[in-house]
Enzyme design. Structure first.
Site, PDB file in Angstrom:
ATOM      1  N   HIS A  68      13.605  -0.947  -9.885  1.00  0.00           N
ATOM      2  CA  HIS A  68      12.481  -1.215  -9.229  1.00  0.00           C
ATOM      3  C   HIS A  68      12.117  -2.841  -9.251  1.00  0.00           C
ATOM      4  O   HIS A  68      12.737  -3.530  -9.826  1.00  0.00           O
ATOM      5  CB  HIS A  68      11.427  -0.322 -10.060  1.00  0.00           C
ATOM      6  CG  HIS A  68      10.486  -0.616  -9.560  1.00  0.00           C
ATOM      7  ND1 HIS A  68       9.099  -1.402 -10.281  1.00  0.00           N
ATOM      8  CD2 HIS A  68       9.624  -0.522  -7.628  1.00  0.00           C
ATOM      9  CE1 HIS A  68       8.543  -1.385  -8.954  1.00  0.00           C
ATOM     10  NE2 HIS A  68       8.354  -0.573  -8.007  1.00  0.00           N
ATOM     11  N   SER A  77       0.658  -1.145  -0.142  1.00  0.00           N
ATOM     12  CA  SER A  77       0.046  -0.046  -0.431  1.00  0.00           C
ATOM     13  C   SER A  77       0.430   1.214   0.274  1.00  0.00           C
ATOM     14  O   SER A  77       2.174   1.380   1.218  1.00  0.00           O
ATOM     15  CB  SER A  77      -0.545   0.218   1.477  1.00  0.00           C
ATOM     16  OG  SER A  77      -0.474  -0.081   2.107  1.00  0.00           O
ATOM     17  N   LYS A  99       7.035   4.668   2.154  1.00  0.00           N
ATOM     18  CA  LYS A  99       6.183   5.321   1.472  1.00  0.00           C
ATOM     19  C   LYS A  99       5.979   6.530   2.031  1.00  0.00           C
ATOM     20  O   LYS A  99       5.716   6.823   3.524  1.00  0.00           O
ATOM     21  CB  LYS A  99       5.049   4.219   1.066  1.00  0.00           C
ATOM     22  CG  LYS A  99       5.149   2.778   0.767  1.00  0.00           C
ATOM     23  CD  LYS A  99       5.991   2.895  -0.580  1.00  0.00           C
ATOM     24  CE  LYS A  99       6.143   2.234  -2.017  1.00  0.00           C
ATOM     25  NZ  LYS A  99       6.540   1.905  -3.064  1.00  0.00           N
TER      26      LYS A  99
HETATM   27 MG   LIG Z   1       8.477   3.409  -6.015  1.00  0.00          MG
END
Ligand SMILES: [Mg+2]
Length: 441
Positions: A351, A24, A221
């Protein structure tokens, strides 16, 4: 008789990860990690298969599977690819269909679909050669490697000759670097502590565990709420101490002024980079973010193709290039991007995460170290610790480093029982989640 590709099977596979809030972030609150997955079957004596996929986060995985299906005529009946020339020709055919090209060009679902098939072909060719993809690539001559790249739209910045010179300059020491990789692996960082849906206690616990596991970098995040992000970054910094790098990732949430305001507030906690501060298409926006605040800028997981990477580098908009193995048109286009980054001396920090992205991209980073950039300095591959159990040759982390894969191929093969269980919408994992009346009717 040379074997041919005789089968082209496409699967819509989805994992219900939204139930745990794994993955998330500020833009993707409830992803179901998914793969539009393709298997190339052959009629050779050993019947090697090629496996490839596009990673998506749920809805739309069927659209991506349909785009892969549209490429079937280019593959079935073709001699099984073995050489750089075969793989260059297949990449060209898959990305130059005059009608499909209209849907991009060279971006979005059709381009990612081409990437899945290209990567499946690399898996097949490397298996046929008996080598993991990173070694298969690193065994090619500079001339072969350059032949794989589509230089269209790049030659104002990178010519074929310059690419050849870069690769030739990295030729001495290839064997020694491959030896070091097998002995030491490649540095990783982990995003597992930092998902936005985790509470503070889980964040702190996982951050400490990451350090104990040997990671020198973690990632959080950010981007939904500034006060929350300041608190979470402060807690994480206190948990890991000053010597561990903490990257932050906004997943495209901000306009440029938001990014500047947010990063001014987070800068006191010394983030290592700000990832995807704004739209992946906004080259000048990234340049403005880089110029307007003190934290280094990273992007790439949603960058559509080599042309946008070229401009990000030309504009001085990024400090780190984040290739993704399943976003652009596969190994061939990622080779172009590695060469562009090498020309500019910008580190590539791939990534990964999702489902299967760690498995794939480790090969590209290791090849880059052996045969392109020649260094692991300032470079790390993202690692996220879930869904690896579905692969027959899963990525292996030891002491915060990716171990160099040894099995032939691209580490892309999903277990047949996982494909059967998580096929959407009719695999048992999904049938069990349907409301009862829907199953009956
Ligand atoms: Mg990212």
């Amino acid at each position: 008789m040379r074997p041919s590709v005789t089968g082209f099977d496409v699967y819509d596979i989805r994992f219900p990860t939204s139930e745990q809030l794994d993955g998330s972030d500020a833009m993707n609150p409830d992803p179901d990690y998914s793969a539009a997955y393709v298997v190339l079957r052959t009629d050779g004596p050993a019947r090697p298969e090629g496996h490839g996929f596009v990673f998506t986060i749920g809805r739309g995985n069927d659209v991506t599977a349909a785009a892969i299906e549209a490429l079937r005529p280019y593959v079935v009946g073709r001699p099984a690819p073995r050489s750089a020339a075969d793989l260059a020709a297949l990449h060209h055919d898959l990305t130059h269909d005059s009608q499909l090209r209209w849907l991009g060009p060279e971006k979005g679902v059709t381009h990612m679909a081409a990437g899945a098939v290209v990567n499946a072909a690399w898996d097949l060719a490397a298996k046929t050669a008996g080598l993991p993809v990173w070694e298969f690539l690193a065994a090619m001559t500079p001339e072969e490697l350059v032949s794989l790249v589509d230089f269209r739209y790049l030659t104002d910045v990178l010519t074929r000759q310059e690419a050849l010179d870069l690769l030739r300059a990295a030729e001495p020491g290839r064997a020694e670097r491959a030896r070091l990789l097998r002995a030491e692996g490649y540095p990783a960082y982990t995003t597992s502590p930092g998902w936005l849906g985790y509470d503070d206690a889980k964040l702190v616990r996982l951050a400490k565990e990451a350090v104990a596991d040997g990671f020198a970098q973690i990632k959080l995040k950010v981007g939904a709420d500034l006060d929350d992000d300041v608190r979470r970054l402060r807690l994480a910094r206190a948990a890991v101490g000053p010597g561990i790098r903490i990257a932050v990732d906004a997943n495209q949430r901000w306009d440029v002024p938001d990014a500047l305001r947010w990063m001014a507030a987070l800068a006191p906690y010394a983030p290592h980079w700000i990832e995807e501060p704004t739209s992946p298409d906004d080259i000048l926006g990234h340049a403005a973010v880089r110029a307007g605040q003190p934290v280094k800028v990273a992007t790439g997981e949603h960058v559509a193709n080599r042309v946008v990477f070229k401009q990000l580098l030309q504009a001085g908009a990024v400090d780190f290039v984040q290739i993704d193995a399943a976003r652009v048109s596969g190994v061939n286009e990622n080779l172009a991007i590695l060469l562009l980054a090498a020309k500019y001396g910008v580190p590539v920090c791939p990534h990964a995460g999702g489902v299967g992205l760690c498995e794939l991209v480790q090969h590209l980073a290791m090849f880059d170290y052996v045969a392109v950039s020649g260094t692991r300095e300032d470079r790390v591959i993202e690692y996220v610790d879930h869904l690896h159990e579905h692969f027959t040759d899963p990525a292996v982390i030891e002491g915060g480093r990716y171990r160099a894969p040894r099995a032939p191929g691209f580490s892309a093969r999903m277990r047949p029982e996982s494909i059967a269980a998580y096929r959407y919408p009719d695999g048992p994992a999904w049938l069990a989640r349907r409301p009862a009346q829907e199953v009956i009717s």
